[in-house]
Write an enzyme that holds these catalytic residues in place. Structure first.
Site, mmCIF file in Angstrom:
data_model
loop_
_atom_site.group_PDB
_atom_site.id
_atom_site.type_symbol
_atom_site.label_atom_id
_atom_site.label_comp_id
_atom_site.label_asym_id
_atom_site.label_seq_id
_atom_site.Cartn_x
_atom_site.Cartn_y
_atom_site.Cartn_z
ATOM 1 N N ILE A 52 0.816 -1.217 0.000
ATOM 2 C CA ILE A 52 0.000 0.000 0.000
ATOM 3 C C ILE A 52 0.854 1.274 0.000
ATOM 4 O O ILE A 52 0.659 2.169 -0.825
ATOM 5 C CB ILE A 52 -0.934 0.011 1.233
ATOM 6 C CG1 ILE A 52 -1.940 -1.147 1.150
ATOM 7 C CG2 ILE A 52 -1.623 1.365 1.384
ATOM 8 C CD1 ILE A 52 -3.219 -0.868 0.420
ATOM 9 N N GLY A 53 1.801 1.352 0.914
ATOM 10 C CA GLY A 53 2.621 2.562 1.033
ATOM 11 C C GLY A 53 3.433 2.826 -0.219
ATOM 12 O O GLY A 53 3.509 3.959 -0.699
ATOM 13 N N TYR A 54 4.017 1.773 -0.762
ATOM 14 C CA TYR A 54 4.829 1.872 -1.974
ATOM 15 C C TYR A 54 3.983 2.382 -3.134
ATOM 16 O O TYR A 54 4.377 3.310 -3.850
ATOM 17 C CB TYR A 54 5.408 0.496 -2.295
ATOM 18 C CG TYR A 54 6.250 0.421 -3.542
ATOM 19 C CD1 TYR A 54 7.584 0.790 -3.527
ATOM 20 C CD2 TYR A 54 5.713 -0.046 -4.743
ATOM 21 C CE1 TYR A 54 8.372 0.702 -4.667
ATOM 22 C CE2 TYR A 54 6.488 -0.139 -5.887
ATOM 23 C CZ TYR A 54 7.814 0.237 -5.849
ATOM 24 O OH TYR A 54 8.587 0.154 -6.977
ATOM 25 N N GLY A 55 2.815 1.772 -3.318
ATOM 26 C CA GLY A 55 1.941 2.162 -4.429
ATOM 27 C C GLY A 55 1.481 3.603 -4.333
ATOM 28 O O GLY A 55 1.455 4.332 -5.329
ATOM 29 N N LYS A 84 4.562 5.962 -5.095
ATOM 30 C CA LYS A 84 4.929 5.965 -6.516
ATOM 31 C C LYS A 84 3.827 6.590 -7.366
ATOM 32 O O LYS A 84 4.108 7.290 -8.348
ATOM 33 C CB LYS A 84 5.227 4.543 -6.994
ATOM 34 C CG LYS A 84 6.488 3.941 -6.374
ATOM 35 C CD LYS A 84 7.740 4.705 -6.726
ATOM 36 C CE LYS A 84 9.008 3.970 -6.312
ATOM 37 N NZ LYS A 84 10.224 4.715 -6.657
#
Length: 243
Positions: free
Chosen positions: A147-150, A153
């Site tokens: 979730i955090g990565y998406g 980005k």
């Protein structure tokens, strides 16, 4: 461009200049006798100059520190390119105990660095210069397991498109382009995924050469482009993402 044809020495800022991709960028461009400054939390001894980022939980503190130090370093000199290749990865869905910690980390590694790089571009990039940002192909869709990565980005992609718009503050003729890889072939990735199909991972040299071409305005995409970087059976292709 006559200057490019003559092999004129360029000036480049590499944000994340001690990471796997950043280190390769510093090496490659120094080998061409370009002036290359590294911006990172630790020095890169191969760089022409370094700005060491102070670790803090305050975005404004970090942004002000980096902006001031780059200003001191460059003075009135302009650079040909700012390559933001900082970033990282953390997984976890919305239920994960580490959700907040990982979101915080992803925001710091991706959005803080991209936002600071964008502001530096408005101050120090030449007209017709290049700003690259580090997006991710996965973030073109939902990323329930990271979730955090998406989110981080996805925000980088939005920022890139905003910078291409009228009155964004970017220098005249400058291009903001995001690269959206799947997996980069780095030592850390090989260590953490030893049984993966490495032929589907993108070699760092491919991206370094791509950046070089774009800096000298060879095959440079239009500003605001989100360029997917996909490697299949050892062959890498660049494809624009459309919405």
């Amino acid at each position: 461009m006559a200057a490019a044809a003559a092999g004129e020495a360029r000036r480049v800022l590499v944000y994340g200049g001690r990471g796997a991709l950043g280190s390769r960028c510093v090496q490659a461009f120094r080998a061409r006798n370009w002036w290359v400054a590294s911006i990172d939390v630790v020095e890169n001894e191969e760089a022409s100059a370094n700005v060491v980022v102070k670790m803090t939980d305050s975005f404004t503190e970090q942004a002000d520190q980096v902006t001031a130090e780059v200003g001191k370093l460059l003075g009135t000199e302009k650079v040909d390119a700012i390559l933001c290749v900082a970033g990282g990865w953390a997984g976890g869905n919305a239920k994960s105990k580490s959700l907040f910690k990982n979101c915080d980390l992803m925001w710091k590694q991706s959005m803080w660095t991209s936002t600071i790089s964008s502001h530096l571009a408005t101050k120090h990039l030449k007209e017709g210069g290049l700003l690259t940002l580090a997006g991710a192909k996965a973030a073109l869709d939902g990323t329930p397991g990271m979730i955090g990565y998406g989110m981080a980005k996805g925000a980088v992609h939005q920022l890139c498109q905003s910078l291409a718009g009228k009155d964004s503050g970017m220098p005249s003729g400058a291009a903001a382009i995001a690269v959206l890889p799947v997996t980069l072939d780095t030592p850390l990735n090989r260590k953490s995924m030893p049984h993966a199909d490495f032929s589907s991972w993108t070699p760092l040299e491919f991206l370094v050469e791509t950046f070089h071409d774009w800096i000298i305005e060879k095959n440079r995409p239009s500003s605001g482009s989100l360029i997917q970087v996909v490697t299949t059976q050892g062959k890498t292709e660049l494809t624009p993402a459309y919405f």
